[in-house]
Design a protein around this motif. Sequence first.
Motif, PDB file in Angstrom:
ATOM      1  N   ARG A  41       0.826  -1.133  -0.118  1.00 39.13           N
ATOM      2  CA  ARG A  41       0.087  -0.036   0.120  1.00 39.13           C
ATOM      3  C   ARG A  41       0.837   1.239   0.284  1.00 39.13           C
ATOM      4  NH1 ARG A  41      -4.872   0.024   4.440  1.00 39.13           N
ATOM      5  NH2 ARG A  41      -5.622  -1.909   4.241  1.00 39.13           N
ATOM      6  N   LEU A  42       1.803   1.315   0.824  1.00 35.07           N
ATOM      7  CA  LEU A  42       2.662   2.478   1.061  1.00 35.07           C
ATOM      8  C   LEU A  42       3.444   2.715   0.065  1.00 35.07           C
ATOM      9  CD1 LEU A  42       3.065   2.995   4.786  1.00 35.07           C
ATOM     10  CD2 LEU A  42       1.284   3.766   3.614  1.00 35.07           C
ATOM     11  N   SER A  43       4.152   1.610  -0.390  1.00 34.94           N
ATOM     12  CA  SER A  43       5.343   1.853  -1.313  1.00 34.94           C
ATOM     13  C   SER A  43       4.597   2.174  -2.811  1.00 34.94           C
ATOM     14  CB  SER A  43       6.161   0.499  -1.422  1.00 34.94           C
ATOM     15  OG  SER A  43       5.558  -0.584  -1.930  1.00 34.94           O
ATOM     16  N   GLY A  44       3.568   2.045  -2.826  1.00 33.36           N
ATOM     17  CA  GLY A  44       2.774   2.326  -4.258  1.00 33.36           C
ATOM     18  C   GLY A  44       2.526   3.912  -4.299  1.00 33.36           C
ATOM     19  N   ARG A  45       2.720   4.590  -3.266  1.00 31.56           N
ATOM     20  CA  ARG A  45       2.465   6.089  -3.048  1.00 31.56           C
ATOM     21  C   ARG A  45       3.319   6.708  -4.074  1.00 31.56           C
ATOM     22  NH1 ARG A  45       0.036   7.840   2.358  1.00 31.56           N
ATOM     23  NH2 ARG A  45       2.042   7.993   3.160  1.00 31.56           N
ATOM     24  N   ARG A  46       2.681   7.788  -4.539  1.00 33.99           N
ATOM     25  CA  ARG A  46       3.593   8.702  -5.382  1.00 33.99           C
ATOM     26  C   ARG A  46       2.943  10.205  -4.990  1.00 33.99           C
ATOM     27  NH1 ARG A  46       5.840   4.883  -5.379  1.00 33.99           N
ATOM     28  NH2 ARG A  46       7.105   3.946  -7.233  1.00 33.99           N
ATOM     29  N   THR A  47       3.856  10.884  -4.318  1.00 33.03           N
ATOM     30  CA  THR A  47       3.316  12.213  -4.106  1.00 33.03           C
ATOM     31  C   THR A  47       3.711  13.339  -4.963  1.00 33.03           C
ATOM     32  OG1 THR A  47       3.641  11.605  -1.898  1.00 33.03           O
ATOM     33  CG2 THR A  47       3.539  13.987  -2.005  1.00 33.03           C
ATOM     34  N   CYS A  87       1.613  20.242  -5.791  1.00 32.26           N
ATOM     35  CA  CYS A  87       0.605  20.401  -4.849  1.00 32.26           C
ATOM     36  C   CYS A  87       0.245  19.614  -3.732  1.00 32.26           C
ATOM     37  CB  CYS A  87      -0.729  20.261  -5.813  1.00 32.26           C
ATOM     38  SG  CYS A  87      -1.128  18.291  -6.352  1.00 32.26           S
ATOM     39  N   GLY A  88       1.251  18.227  -3.538  1.00 31.31           N
ATOM     40  CA  GLY A  88       1.069  17.606  -2.275  1.00 31.31           C
ATOM     41  C   GLY A  88       0.015  16.397  -2.624  1.00 31.31           C
ATOM     42  N   HIS A  89      -0.555  16.496  -3.472  1.00 33.30           N
ATOM     43  CA  HIS A  89      -1.565  15.211  -3.635  1.00 33.30           C
ATOM     44  C   HIS A  89      -0.857  13.939  -3.647  1.00 33.30           C
ATOM     45  CE1 HIS A  89      -5.553  13.468  -4.619  1.00 33.30           C
ATOM     46  NE2 HIS A  89      -4.824  12.691  -5.503  1.00 33.30           N
ATOM     47  N   VAL A  90      -1.416  12.962  -2.883  1.00 42.12           N
ATOM     48  CA  VAL A  90      -1.003  11.374  -3.189  1.00 42.12           C
ATOM     49  C   VAL A  90      -1.797  10.637  -3.893  1.00 42.12           C
ATOM     50  CG1 VAL A  90      -0.245   9.694  -1.578  1.00 42.12           C
ATOM     51  CG2 VAL A  90      -0.089  11.963  -0.782  1.00 42.12           C
ATOM     52  N   VAL A  92      -0.993   9.839 -16.478  1.00 38.83           N
ATOM     53  CA  VAL A  92       0.661   9.851 -17.197  1.00 38.83           C
ATOM     54  C   VAL A  92       1.578   9.472 -16.033  1.00 38.83           C
ATOM     55  CG1 VAL A  92       2.476  11.116 -18.479  1.00 38.83           C
ATOM     56  CG2 VAL A  92      -0.116  11.335 -19.015  1.00 38.83           C
ATOM     57  N   VAL A  93       2.391   8.522 -16.462  1.00 42.15           N
ATOM     58  CA  VAL A  93       3.223   7.996 -15.332  1.00 42.15           C
ATOM     59  C   VAL A  93       4.201   9.219 -14.847  1.00 42.15           C
ATOM     60  CG1 VAL A  93       5.206   6.496 -14.722  1.00 42.15           C
ATOM     61  CG2 VAL A  93       3.306   5.694 -16.153  1.00 42.15           C
ATOM     62  N   GLY A  94       4.327   9.355 -13.801  1.00 41.64           N
ATOM     63  CA  GLY A  94       5.096  10.283 -12.909  1.00 41.64           C
ATOM     64  C   GLY A  94       4.731  12.008 -13.029  1.00 41.64           C
ATOM     65  N   VAL A  95       3.358  11.956 -13.514  1.00 45.27           N
ATOM     66  CA  VAL A  95       2.932  13.443 -13.733  1.00 45.27           C
ATOM     67  C   VAL A  95       1.313  13.565 -12.860  1.00 45.27           C
ATOM     68  CG1 VAL A  95       2.015  15.266 -15.248  1.00 45.27           C
ATOM     69  CG2 VAL A  95       3.848  13.732 -15.906  1.00 45.27           C
ATOM     70  N   CYS A  96       1.331  14.790 -12.048  1.00 47.41           N
ATOM     71  CA  CYS A  96       0.024  14.889 -11.457  1.00 47.41           C
ATOM     72  C   CYS A  96      -1.013  15.383 -12.254  1.00 47.41           C
ATOM     73  CB  CYS A  96       0.578  15.931 -10.280  1.00 47.41           C
ATOM     74  SG  CYS A  96      -1.052  16.389  -9.387  1.00 47.41           S
ATOM     75  N   ASP A  97      -2.194  14.634 -12.173  1.00 44.49           N
ATOM     76  CA  ASP A  97      -3.271  14.954 -12.919  1.00 44.49           C
ATOM     77  C   ASP A  97      -3.840  16.085 -12.445  1.00 44.49           C
ATOM     78  OD1 ASP A  97      -2.984  12.400 -14.115  1.00 44.49           O
ATOM     79  OD2 ASP A  97      -5.192  11.915 -13.983  1.00 44.49           O
ATOM     80  N   ARG A  98      -3.918  16.657 -11.379  1.00 49.65           N
ATOM     81  CA  ARG A  98      -4.295  17.753 -10.929  1.00 49.65           C
ATOM     82  C   ARG A  98      -3.682  19.079 -11.377  1.00 49.65           C
ATOM     83  NH1 ARG A  98      -6.531  17.116  -4.755  1.00 49.65           N
ATOM     84  NH2 ARG A  98      -7.994  15.482  -5.393  1.00 49.65           N
ATOM     85  N   CYS A  99      -2.358  19.088 -11.268  1.00 50.38           N
ATOM     86  CA  CYS A  99      -1.654  20.374 -11.544  1.00 50.38           C
ATOM     87  C   CYS A  99      -0.260  19.952 -12.623  1.00 50.38           C
ATOM     88  CB  CYS A  99      -0.991  21.042 -10.164  1.00 50.38           C
ATOM     89  SG  CYS A  99       0.393  19.993  -9.638  1.00 50.38           S
ATOM     90  N   SER A 100      -0.146  18.805 -12.972  1.00 51.15           N
ATOM     91  CA  SER A 100       0.959  18.529 -13.944  1.00 51.15           C
ATOM     92  C   SER A 100       2.529  18.615 -13.115  1.00 51.15           C
ATOM     93  CB  SER A 100       0.959  19.483 -15.192  1.00 51.15           C
ATOM     94  OG  SER A 100      -0.131  19.486 -15.847  1.00 51.15           O
ATOM     95  N   GLY A 101       2.086  18.639 -12.022  1.00 51.37           N
ATOM     96  CA  GLY A 101       3.742  18.461 -11.148  1.00 51.37           C
ATOM     97  C   GLY A 101       4.248  17.129 -11.266  1.00 51.37           C
ATOM     98  N   GLU A 102       5.492  17.117 -10.617  1.00 46.54           N
ATOM     99  CA  GLU A 102       6.250  16.053 -11.012  1.00 46.54           C
ATOM    100  C   GLU A 102       6.029  15.231  -9.826  1.00 46.54           C
ATOM    101  OE1 GLU A 102      10.894  14.481 -10.579  1.00 46.54           O
ATOM    102  OE2 GLU A 102      10.491  16.526 -10.179  1.00 46.54           O
TER     103      GLU A 102
END
Length: 217
Positions: free
Chosen positions: A123-129, A133-136, A146-156
Motif C-alpha cells: 500500500r505505502l510503497s505504491g504511493r507517489r506524491t 500540490c502534495g496530492h498523493v 500519465v506516469v510520473g505526472v500529477c493529473d491535478r497540476c501537472s507537477g512531478e
Amino acid sequence: MRLVLVGPPGAGKGTQAEFIAENFTIPKISTGDIFRANVSGGTDLGKLAKKFMDAGDLVPDEVTNAMVRDRLGEPDASDGFLLDGFPRNVAQAYELDSMLNDLGSSLDVVLELEVEHEEVVKRLSGRRTCRNCGHVWHLEYDPPTVVGVCDRCSGELYQRDDDFPETVRHRLEVYSAQTSPLIEFYISRKQLVRIDALGAVEDVTDRAIAALSAARS
Ligand SMILES: [Zn+2]
C-alpha cells in the motif's frame, strides 16, 4: 464506549478513528491533538513539553500522562471517548487505569486494527506524491493518467523516503516490538478485540462497529 484504538502505520487508523468516534458519538482524542492544544494554548504542561521538544528531547511520560489525564477529565469525555496514541506501553496502560478509576469509570475495550505487513508495504510503497500540490496518488489504486505526472497540476510525482519499502518494513518492525507487550497485556485482561483492517474503508468501519458493539453487550 471507552475505547483505545491501536494499529500499525499504514492501517488507516486515523480515518477509522474518525468514523468510529462519529458512530458512537464520542470524542476522538489523539495524543497529537492533545499536544498541539496544550502547546498552542500555552498551558503549563504545554510550556513544559515545549521545553523538551525545543531541546530535541523526548517529552517524558509524566508530562504526556498529565496532559491525557486533563483531557479525559473534560466534560465531553465523561460519557466515552476514543483514545488514539495512548497508552503506548504497559506502564501507561496502568496509568490510564488509574486516571479512569479517579474519574469513576473504566476502559471498555481495546480495538486493534490488524493488517498483514507485506500488505502495508504494498500500500505505502505504491504511493507517489506531487512535488507541487502534495496530492498523493497510488500506482495501483489511484494511478495518474500519465506516469510520473500529477493529473491535478501537472507537477512531478516522487516517492517519499517514508514510503520506501525498506523504511515501511522497519517502521512496522519497530511498531510490533513496541506494541506487542501492550497487546499481550490487554489480551490477558480479556479487553482486546481484533479486526482485519484490510479492504475498503467503509467495510473496515462496519467491521469495527460490529465488533465493538458485540464486545460492549
Ligand atoms: Zn499536483
